[in-house]
Design an enzyme around this catalytic site. Structure first.
Site, PDB file in Angstrom:
ATOM      1  N   TYR A 131     -58.465   7.002  59.556  1.00 19.76           N
ATOM      2  CA  TYR A 131     -58.255   7.138  60.997  1.00 19.76           C
ATOM      3  C   TYR A 131     -57.347   6.023  61.529  1.00 19.76           C
ATOM      4  CZ  TYR A 131     -59.636   7.298  65.970  1.00 19.76           C
ATOM      5  OH  TYR A 131     -59.648   7.347  67.344  1.00 19.76           O
ATOM      6  N   LYS A 160     -53.702   6.567  63.264  1.00 18.16           N
ATOM      7  CA  LYS A 160     -53.480   6.140  64.644  1.00 18.16           C
ATOM      8  C   LYS A 160     -52.381   5.074  64.737  1.00 18.16           C
ATOM      9  CE  LYS A 160     -56.330   8.726  66.963  1.00 18.16           C
ATOM     10  NZ  LYS A 160     -55.778   9.807  67.809  1.00 18.16           N
TER      11      LYS A 160
END
Length: 304
Positions: A173, A177
């Site tokens: 993640y 991001k």
């Protein structure tokens, strides 16, 4: 008509808009006069298909409040789905003004336990799911500009504090991001000539993805203000997606509760140049001196 509505007449796509932040953004845009394409695949937290898509329910809520909306259930991390998304806006409303990239999910693991499939799935939805809608929206806006109809177009992408500082247990993640920030900077530089502004937000709010993190965080003391409500982030997103944000591009904003912060990225810090190649021992000595002069990095979320 309320002349103060800052998105009157604009057509806005919001991905991942069935729940949480995306739903809040879609409703906020509609309240400010936008016609909204509500995209949501309707999947669980792990990315597997759910029994139904909530996109139609959000579109129904917008229409019930007097607004205009259409639901889109395609997978925007595929070329077919991204093309269909842009086409839905153009065929339904005849134009596209703003793209809000928001779709995502989690598969959290410590690095040594992180399967390749979990890496690929999260990077696919977050990073590829930003790239493909952006690519196809930008192709439309470039064609408009070349035809002499330069748009007042906006893209708002969704990064995270995990992408800016890192987050223990979220290597996939955090990497995705962080990639979104890089994509935002490149898109802002490339697309400005076509009338497109591109910015990113790093929001903190209570959603399905963060409910464990923020389960105990409710109202601010003595105020009744729910600091973790997703709706707190949406006003900034609506402004960034409006014509009123003229001149703002290539920026990353952190938004949480009543706080908005302009994030400042990598900049040159202390430096040393000897004008020739260093030996390892010399490089070590120089690096240690520079580190002593440098600002310490921010803590990684969950470290300690």
């Amino acid at each position: 008509m309320n002349a103060r509505r800052i998105c009157e007449g604009r057509v806005v796509i919001v991905t991942g808009a069935g729940r949480g932040l995306g739903r809040a953004h879609a409703l906020a845009y509609a309240a400010e006069g936008a016609r909204v394409v509500v995209n949501d695949l309707g999947v669980g937290l792990d990315g597997t298909p759910g029994p139904d898509s909530p996109a139609s329910r959000v579109a129904d809520d917008i229409r019930a409040a007097g607004g205009e909306a259409v639901a889109h259930g395609g997978d925007i991390a595929t070329t077919e789905g991204a093309v269909s998304l842009v086409r839905t806006a153009l065929e339904t409303y005849g134009r596209l003004d703003t793209l809000v990239n928001n779709a995502g999910f989690l598969r959290d693991r410590m690095l040594v336990n992180l399967d390749e499939d979990d890496w690929d799935a999260v990077v696919r939805v977050h990073l590829k799911g930003h790239f493909l809608p952006l690519k196809h929206a930008a192709a439309h806006w470039r064609a408009e500009a070349k035809a002499g109809r330069t748009p007042v177009a906006r893209v708002v992408s969704t990064s995270s504090g995990a992408g800016l500082l890192g987050s223990v247990g979220q290597g996939n993640y955090s990497a995705a991001k962080a990639g979104i920030v890089g994509l935002t900077l490149v898109a802002a530089a490339e697309l400005g000539r076509y009338g497109v502004q591109v910015n990113a937000i790093a929001p903190a709010a209570r959603t399905r993805m963060t409910e464990r993190t923020f389960a105990e965080t409710m109202a601010a003391p003595d105020s009744g203000f729910d600091t973790m409500a997703p709706e707190n982030v949406s006003p900034l997103v609506v402004w960034l997606g409006s014509a009123a944000s003229a001149g703002v591009t290539g920026r990353v904003f952190e938004a949480e509760g009543g706080r908005i912060t302009v994030m400042e990225g990598w900049r040159p810090g202390p430096t040393a140049d000897r004008g020739a190649r260093w030996t390892p021992a010399e490089a070590a000595d120089a690096a240690l001196k520079l580190l002593a002069e440098a600002e310490p990095p921010g803590p990684v979320y969950g470290a300690g």
